[in-house]
Design an enzyme around this catalytic site. Sequence first.
Site, PDB file in Angstrom:
ATOM      1  N   TYR A  72       0.821  -1.212   0.000  1.00 15.36           N
ATOM      2  CA  TYR A  72       0.000   0.000   0.000  1.00 15.36           C
ATOM      3  C   TYR A  72       0.855   1.262   0.000  1.00 15.36           C
ATOM      4  O   TYR A  72       0.463   2.269  -0.581  1.00 15.36           O
ATOM      5  CB  TYR A  72      -0.997  -0.001   1.167  1.00 15.36           C
ATOM      6  CG  TYR A  72      -2.254  -0.747   0.797  1.00 15.36           C
ATOM      7  CD1 TYR A  72      -3.221  -0.148  -0.007  1.00 15.36           C
ATOM      8  CD2 TYR A  72      -2.450  -2.062   1.185  1.00 15.36           C
ATOM      9  CE1 TYR A  72      -4.357  -0.835  -0.399  1.00 15.36           C
ATOM     10  CE2 TYR A  72      -3.594  -2.759   0.808  1.00 15.36           C
ATOM     11  CZ  TYR A  72      -4.539  -2.145   0.019  1.00 15.36           C
ATOM     12  OH  TYR A  72      -5.654  -2.827  -0.390  1.00 15.36           O
ATOM     13  N   GLN A 106     -15.602   3.236  -6.697  1.00 13.73           N
ATOM     14  CA  GLN A 106     -14.965   2.126  -5.985  1.00 13.73           C
ATOM     15  C   GLN A 106     -13.488   2.431  -5.780  1.00 13.73           C
ATOM     16  O   GLN A 106     -12.768   1.662  -5.162  1.00 13.73           O
ATOM     17  CB  GLN A 106     -15.071   0.833  -6.799  1.00 13.73           C
ATOM     18  CG  GLN A 106     -16.483   0.399  -7.085  1.00 13.73           C
ATOM     19  CD  GLN A 106     -16.501  -0.693  -8.144  1.00 13.73           C
ATOM     20  OE1 GLN A 106     -16.294  -1.859  -7.850  1.00 13.73           O
ATOM     21  NE2 GLN A 106     -16.740  -0.310  -9.387  1.00 13.73           N
ATOM     22  N   ASP A 109      -8.309   6.108  -4.705  1.00 18.47           N
ATOM     23  CA  ASP A 109      -7.444   7.261  -4.966  1.00 18.47           C
ATOM     24  C   ASP A 109      -8.273   8.544  -4.820  1.00 18.47           C
ATOM     25  O   ASP A 109      -9.495   8.495  -4.695  1.00 18.47           O
ATOM     26  CB  ASP A 109      -6.792   7.151  -6.356  1.00 18.47           C
ATOM     27  CG  ASP A 109      -7.808   7.179  -7.492  1.00 18.47           C
ATOM     28  OD1 ASP A 109      -8.682   8.066  -7.502  1.00 18.47           O
ATOM     29  OD2 ASP A 109      -7.721   6.312  -8.395  1.00 18.47           O
ATOM     30  N   HIS A 124     -15.259   2.428  -1.186  1.00 18.24           N
ATOM     31  CA  HIS A 124     -14.181   1.548  -0.720  1.00 18.24           C
ATOM     32  C   HIS A 124     -13.094   2.265   0.071  1.00 18.24           C
ATOM     33  O   HIS A 124     -11.998   1.737   0.225  1.00 18.24           O
ATOM     34  CB  HIS A 124     -13.563   0.803  -1.922  1.00 18.24           C
ATOM     35  CG  HIS A 124     -14.495  -0.203  -2.537  1.00 18.24           C
ATOM     36  ND1 HIS A 124     -14.234  -0.837  -3.732  1.00 18.24           N
ATOM     37  CD2 HIS A 124     -15.682  -0.697  -2.107  1.00 18.24           C
ATOM     38  CE1 HIS A 124     -15.239  -1.668  -4.015  1.00 18.24           C
ATOM     39  NE2 HIS A 124     -16.119  -1.593  -3.053  1.00 18.24           N
ATOM     40  N   GLY A 192     -15.390   1.990 -16.421  1.00 15.99           N
ATOM     41  CA  GLY A 192     -14.103   1.441 -15.991  1.00 15.99           C
ATOM     42  C   GLY A 192     -14.189   0.495 -14.817  1.00 15.99           C
ATOM     43  O   GLY A 192     -13.288   0.451 -14.000  1.00 15.99           O
ATOM     44  N   THR A 193     -15.280  -0.242 -14.749  1.00 18.23           N
ATOM     45  CA  THR A 193     -15.377  -1.237 -13.679  1.00 18.23           C
ATOM     46  C   THR A 193     -15.676  -2.606 -14.263  1.00 18.23           C
ATOM     47  O   THR A 193     -16.453  -2.734 -15.201  1.00 18.23           O
ATOM     48  CB  THR A 193     -16.430  -0.844 -12.604  1.00 18.23           C
ATOM     49  OG1 THR A 193     -16.582  -1.947 -11.701  1.00 18.23           O
ATOM     50  CG2 THR A 193     -17.767  -0.468 -13.192  1.00 18.23           C
TER      51      THR A 193
HETATM   52  P1  NAD Z   1     -10.967  -3.919 -11.818  1.00 18.62           P
HETATM   53  O1  NAD Z   1      -9.485  -3.847 -11.749  1.00 18.62           O
HETATM   54  O2  NAD Z   1     -11.655  -5.149 -11.418  1.00 18.62           O
HETATM   55  O3  NAD Z   1     -11.459  -3.603 -13.305  1.00 18.62           O
HETATM   56  C1  NAD Z   1     -10.990  -2.526 -14.032  1.00 18.62           C
HETATM   57  C2  NAD Z   1     -11.854  -2.369 -15.274  1.00 18.62           C
HETATM   58  O4  NAD Z   1     -11.379  -1.215 -15.959  1.00 18.62           O
HETATM   59  C3  NAD Z   1     -11.780  -3.531 -16.268  1.00 18.62           C
HETATM   60  O5  NAD Z   1     -13.086  -3.905 -16.652  1.00 18.62           O
HETATM   61  C4  NAD Z   1     -11.017  -2.940 -17.453  1.00 18.62           C
HETATM   62  O6  NAD Z   1     -11.447  -3.462 -18.699  1.00 18.62           O
HETATM   63  C5  NAD Z   1     -11.361  -1.484 -17.342  1.00 18.62           C
HETATM   64  N1  NAD Z   1     -10.393  -0.563 -17.933  1.00 18.62           N
HETATM   65  C6  NAD Z   1      -9.064  -0.705 -18.107  1.00 18.62           C
HETATM   66  N2  NAD Z   1      -8.539   0.393 -18.680  1.00 18.62           N
HETATM   67  C7  NAD Z   1      -9.564   1.258 -18.881  1.00 18.62           C
HETATM   68  C8  NAD Z   1      -9.662   2.571 -19.430  1.00 18.62           C
HETATM   69  N3  NAD Z   1      -8.604   3.229 -19.890  1.00 18.62           N
HETATM   70  N4  NAD Z   1     -10.890   3.158 -19.486  1.00 18.62           N
HETATM   71  C9  NAD Z   1     -11.985   2.511 -19.013  1.00 18.62           C
HETATM   72  N5  NAD Z   1     -11.947   1.269 -18.478  1.00 18.62           N
HETATM   73  C10 NAD Z   1     -10.750   0.653 -18.419  1.00 18.62           C
HETATM   74  O7  NAD Z   1     -11.489  -2.694 -10.960  1.00 18.62           O
HETATM   75  P2  NAD Z   1     -12.840  -2.457 -10.202  1.00 18.62           P
HETATM   76  O8  NAD Z   1     -13.988  -2.918 -11.025  1.00 18.62           O
HETATM   77  O9  NAD Z   1     -12.772  -1.063  -9.744  1.00 18.62           O
HETATM   78  O10 NAD Z   1     -12.824  -3.417  -8.905  1.00 18.62           O
HETATM   79  C11 NAD Z   1     -11.708  -3.883  -8.211  1.00 18.62           C
HETATM   80  C12 NAD Z   1     -11.365  -3.268  -6.848  1.00 18.62           C
HETATM   81  O11 NAD Z   1     -10.083  -2.693  -6.959  1.00 18.62           O
HETATM   82  C13 NAD Z   1     -12.199  -2.167  -6.345  1.00 18.62           C
HETATM   83  O12 NAD Z   1     -12.657  -2.575  -5.127  1.00 18.62           O
HETATM   84  C14 NAD Z   1     -11.269  -0.965  -6.123  1.00 18.62           C
HETATM   85  O13 NAD Z   1     -11.450  -0.439  -4.825  1.00 18.62           O
HETATM   86  C15 NAD Z   1      -9.913  -1.512  -6.205  1.00 18.62           C
HETATM   87  N6  NAD Z   1      -8.895  -0.692  -6.947  1.00 18.62           N
HETATM   88  C16 NAD Z   1      -8.877   0.675  -6.877  1.00 18.62           C
HETATM   89  C17 NAD Z   1      -7.943   1.390  -7.623  1.00 18.62           C
HETATM   90  C18 NAD Z   1      -7.920   2.902  -7.544  1.00 18.62           C
HETATM   91  O14 NAD Z   1      -8.367   3.467  -6.553  1.00 18.62           O
HETATM   92  N7  NAD Z   1      -7.438   3.610  -8.576  1.00 18.62           N
HETATM   93  C19 NAD Z   1      -7.019   0.730  -8.424  1.00 18.62           C
HETATM   94  C20 NAD Z   1      -7.059  -0.669  -8.452  1.00 18.62           C
HETATM   95  C21 NAD Z   1      -8.021  -1.353  -7.718  1.00 18.62           C
END
Ligand code: NAD
Length: 249
Positions: A72, A106, A109, A124, A192-193
């Site tokens: 982290y 979710q 950041d 989250h 983007g989820t």
């Molecule tokens: P995920 O990693 O499961 O999925 C990410 C999704 O984003 C995928 O479907 C992918 O195809 C899509 N993606 C990739 N590049 C993209 C782009 N340029 N534009 C649009 N979409 C794009 O993430 P999730 O669904 O958020 O769930 C996973 C968990 O991970 C969550 O609980 C979250 O809290 C955590 N997480 C958060 C961060 C952050 O805060 N930035 C980063 C990683 C994971």
Amino acid sequence: MNQTPDSIPLRLVQDLQQAKYITALTGAGISAESGVPTFREAQTGLWARYDPQQLATPQAFRRNPRLVWEWYAWRRELVSQAKPNPGHLALAEMERLVPHFTLITQNVDDLHIRAGNQNIIALHGDILKTRCFNCRMLVDSYQQSSQIPPHCPHCGGLLRPDVVWFGESLPPKALDAALAAARDCDLFLSIGTSTLVEPAASLPFIALQNNTPVVEINPEETPLSNAATYILRGASGQVLSNLVRSVWK
Ligand code: NAD
Ligand code: ZN
């Protein structure tokens, strides 16, 4: 012709123009173009051999708190160096343009905040905040010593990032607000989820059950794709800027 020059269906343009209540749900994908890796991306460098889903759990923290804290710390560093991208900025613009705009994220950041959105439901948590694993208090400052993780100034327990790990429950007020925002909107955007992590994954389906149009913005297919009313395949930075330009400019 039933599409705008940016390949946005004209019916969607009309739905967006007429909507008074718009709810957007974002996931890690919206921050990918800012250089914050999604969980499902193959990671490079130091942490390549660790599966994020194996590190983001209370069990992992109990087993190896130092490893989880350091992972982290690395992610916190990535987030602090990252900047909002055109996708975040387009959502901030939407909040200014739409009468009632709610952003459910979710992401842990702070890029939506830095982009300028104010009506945000953070499901989250916040990676930049710290909480005690033992007494659960939020901790503003702690002694930087050689101890990793650092210890809680109140109870001596181990400190952890203030995020919701797999297997933990979401903050109830945030979840209730998100359910209401999904139920009561005129249009729902899922951006983007992966639509795999519950309970966030259910939110677009709640909108669909109320006959609310749902737009998926994602370069990849997800479990929502078959059900979504509109699909805009592509990176959210480009798609969302096009959308704002086509609908409101
Ligand atoms: P995920 O990693 O499961 O999925 C990410 C999704 O984003 C995928 O479907 C992918 O195809 C899509 N993606 C990739 N590049 C993209 C782009 N340029 N534009 C649009 N979409 C794009 O993430 P999730 O669904 O958020 O769930 C996973 C968990 O991970 C969550 O609980 C979250 O809290 C955590 N997480 C958060 C961060 C952050 O805060 N930035 C980063 C990683 C994971
Ligand atoms: Zn404590």
